[in-house]
Scaffold this active site. Structure first.
Site, PDB file in Angstrom:
ATOM      1  N   GLU A  95       0.908  -1.200   0.016  1.00  0.00           N
ATOM      2  CA  GLU A  95      -0.132  -0.092   0.076  1.00  0.00           C
ATOM      3  C   GLU A  95       0.811   1.293   0.106  1.00  0.00           C
ATOM      4  O   GLU A  95       1.874   1.278   0.430  1.00  0.00           O
ATOM      5  CB  GLU A  95      -1.019   0.134   1.115  1.00  0.00           C
ATOM      6  N   ASP A  96       0.303   2.160  -0.539  1.00  0.00           N
ATOM      7  CA  ASP A  96       1.020   3.817  -0.503  1.00  0.00           C
ATOM      8  C   ASP A  96       0.861   4.249   0.860  1.00  0.00           C
ATOM      9  O   ASP A  96       1.830   4.614   1.341  1.00  0.00           O
ATOM     10  CB  ASP A  96       0.761   4.511  -1.723  1.00  0.00           C
ATOM     11  N   ASP A  99      -4.354   5.162   6.259  1.00  0.00           N
ATOM     12  CA  ASP A  99      -4.789   6.533   6.794  1.00  0.00           C
ATOM     13  C   ASP A  99      -5.767   6.030   8.096  1.00  0.00           C
ATOM     14  O   ASP A  99      -5.502   5.707   9.209  1.00  0.00           O
ATOM     15  CB  ASP A  99      -5.644   7.320   5.635  1.00  0.00           C
ATOM     16  N   PHE A 148      -2.104  16.865   4.113  1.00  0.00           N
ATOM     17  CA  PHE A 148      -2.620  15.820   2.883  1.00  0.00           C
ATOM     18  C   PHE A 148      -1.293  15.793   1.855  1.00  0.00           C
ATOM     19  O   PHE A 148      -0.789  16.803   1.721  1.00  0.00           O
ATOM     20  CB  PHE A 148      -3.735  16.814   2.284  1.00  0.00           C
ATOM     21  N   ASP A 155      -2.642  10.885  -5.215  1.00  0.00           N
ATOM     22  CA  ASP A 155      -3.068  11.976  -5.896  1.00  0.00           C
ATOM     23  C   ASP A 155      -4.110  12.819  -5.122  1.00  0.00           C
ATOM     24  O   ASP A 155      -4.236  12.510  -3.874  1.00  0.00           O
ATOM     25  CB  ASP A 155      -3.932  11.244  -6.764  1.00  0.00           C
ATOM     26  N   ARG A 161       0.158  12.354  -9.314  1.00  0.00           N
ATOM     27  CA  ARG A 161       0.675  10.942  -8.839  1.00  0.00           C
ATOM     28  C   ARG A 161       2.001  10.769  -9.439  1.00  0.00           C
ATOM     29  O   ARG A 161       2.877  10.102  -8.672  1.00  0.00           O
ATOM     30  CB  ARG A 161      -0.365   9.941  -9.483  1.00  0.00           C
TER      31      ARG A 161
HETATM   32  C1  PRP Z   1      -5.803   5.026  -0.510  1.00  0.00           C
HETATM   33  C2  PRP Z   1      -4.726   4.358  -0.213  1.00  0.00           C
HETATM   34  C3  PRP Z   1      -5.573   3.167   0.756  1.00  0.00           C
HETATM   35  C4  PRP Z   1      -6.568   4.109   1.172  1.00  0.00           C
HETATM   36  C5  PRP Z   1      -5.941   4.255   2.561  1.00  0.00           C
HETATM   37  O1  PRP Z   1      -6.251   4.884  -1.695  1.00  0.00           O
HETATM   38  O2  PRP Z   1      -4.001   4.050  -1.129  1.00  0.00           O
HETATM   39  O3  PRP Z   1      -5.994   2.100  -0.371  1.00  0.00           O
HETATM   40  O4  PRP Z   1      -6.764   5.232   0.713  1.00  0.00           O
HETATM   41  O5  PRP Z   1      -6.855   5.084   3.521  1.00  0.00           O
HETATM   42  P1  PRP Z   1      -7.782   4.430   4.832  1.00  0.00           P
HETATM   43  O6  PRP Z   1      -6.618   3.775   5.644  1.00  0.00           O
HETATM   44  O7  PRP Z   1      -8.429   5.467   5.229  1.00  0.00           O
HETATM   45  O8  PRP Z   1      -8.651   3.199   4.229  1.00  0.00           O
HETATM   46  P2  PRP Z   1      -7.374   5.613  -2.387  1.00  0.00           P
HETATM   47  O9  PRP Z   1      -8.643   5.292  -2.163  1.00  0.00           O
HETATM   48  O10 PRP Z   1      -6.924   7.022  -2.408  1.00  0.00           O
HETATM   49  O11 PRP Z   1      -7.347   5.215  -4.206  1.00  0.00           O
HETATM   50  P3  PRP Z   1      -6.182   5.497  -5.048  1.00  0.00           P
HETATM   51  O12 PRP Z   1      -4.764   4.642  -4.509  1.00  0.00           O
HETATM   52  O13 PRP Z   1      -6.562   4.673  -6.320  1.00  0.00           O
HETATM   53  O14 PRP Z   1      -5.616   6.734  -5.223  1.00  0.00           O
END
Ligand code: PRP
Length: 172
Positions: A95-96, A99, A148, A155, A161
């Site tokens: 995962e990136d 949160d 943020f 993104d 990105r």
């Molecule tokens: C981001 C990230 C995780 C999630 C984390 O994805 O890559 O999947 O949010 O958030 P959380 O801990 O509050 O669940 P995002 O939905 O932004 O999708 P993307 O990677 O396609 O931009």
């Protein structure tokens, strides 16, 4: 909006190499699957997988969340499932950012049902202050404050990105 640098390309590169070396040391043998959660983590996956010297397969999963970060009752939906079976494999979810933890809390539970030998999480960024659901993260690149952030896969409305650095996005 202005971009304030938080982590440079070089800092990210060094840390990802360290994470790869740690993963190599922790998984000396067996089938290792790296599961990338689209879209943001594909940049991290590309670098982390190459920082890992041992054999590892990659696959991709799409997830969408509703209410994430606002409520602990966020719903999570699989929009693209894996092509491979996880049975008997060591699985590393890539995962990136973590949160609220809603996405990974749900996903870990879902993937455990597929009988992997083990399942762990590697996240480049962690915002522990924002946690609503517990998540056990084995490999963390950087713990960051509740700001943020964009770049290196992250993104804002699909923008930024492809920035090489990770920056804080703030009002001018
Ligand atoms: C981001 C990230 C995780 C999630 C984390 O994805 O890559 O999947 O949010 O958030 P959380 O801990 O509050 O669940 P995002 O939905 O932004 O999708 P993307 O990677 O396609 O931009």
């Amino acid at each position: 909006m202005a971009l304030r640098p938080l982590l440079s390309e070089e800092q990210i590169r060094k840390r990802v190499l360290e994470m790869g070396a740690q993963i190599d040391a922790d998984y000396p043998d067996g089938k290792l699957f790296l599961i990338c959660i689209l879209k943001g983590a594909c940049y991290f996956l590309a670098d982390l997988s190459r920082a890992i010297k041992r054999d590892a397969q990659v696959d991709f999963m799409g997830i969408s969340s509703y209410g994430r970060g606002k409520t602990s009752s966020g719903e999570v939906k699989v929009t693209k499932d894996l092509d491979i079976s996880l049975e008997g494999a060591d699985v590393l979810i890539v995962e990136d950012i973590i949160d609220s933890g809603v996405t990974l809390n749900y996903l870990t539970g879902l993937l455990k049902q597929r009988k992997p030998k083990s399942i762990r999480i590697a996240a480049l960024l962690d915002k522990p202050e924002r946690r609503l659901r517990p998540v056990d993260v084995a490999y963390v690149g950087f713990r960051i404050p509740d700001e943020f952030v964009v770049g290196y896969g992250l993104d804002y409305a699909e923008k930024y990105r492809n920035l090489r650095d990770i920056c804080i996005l703030e009002p001018e």
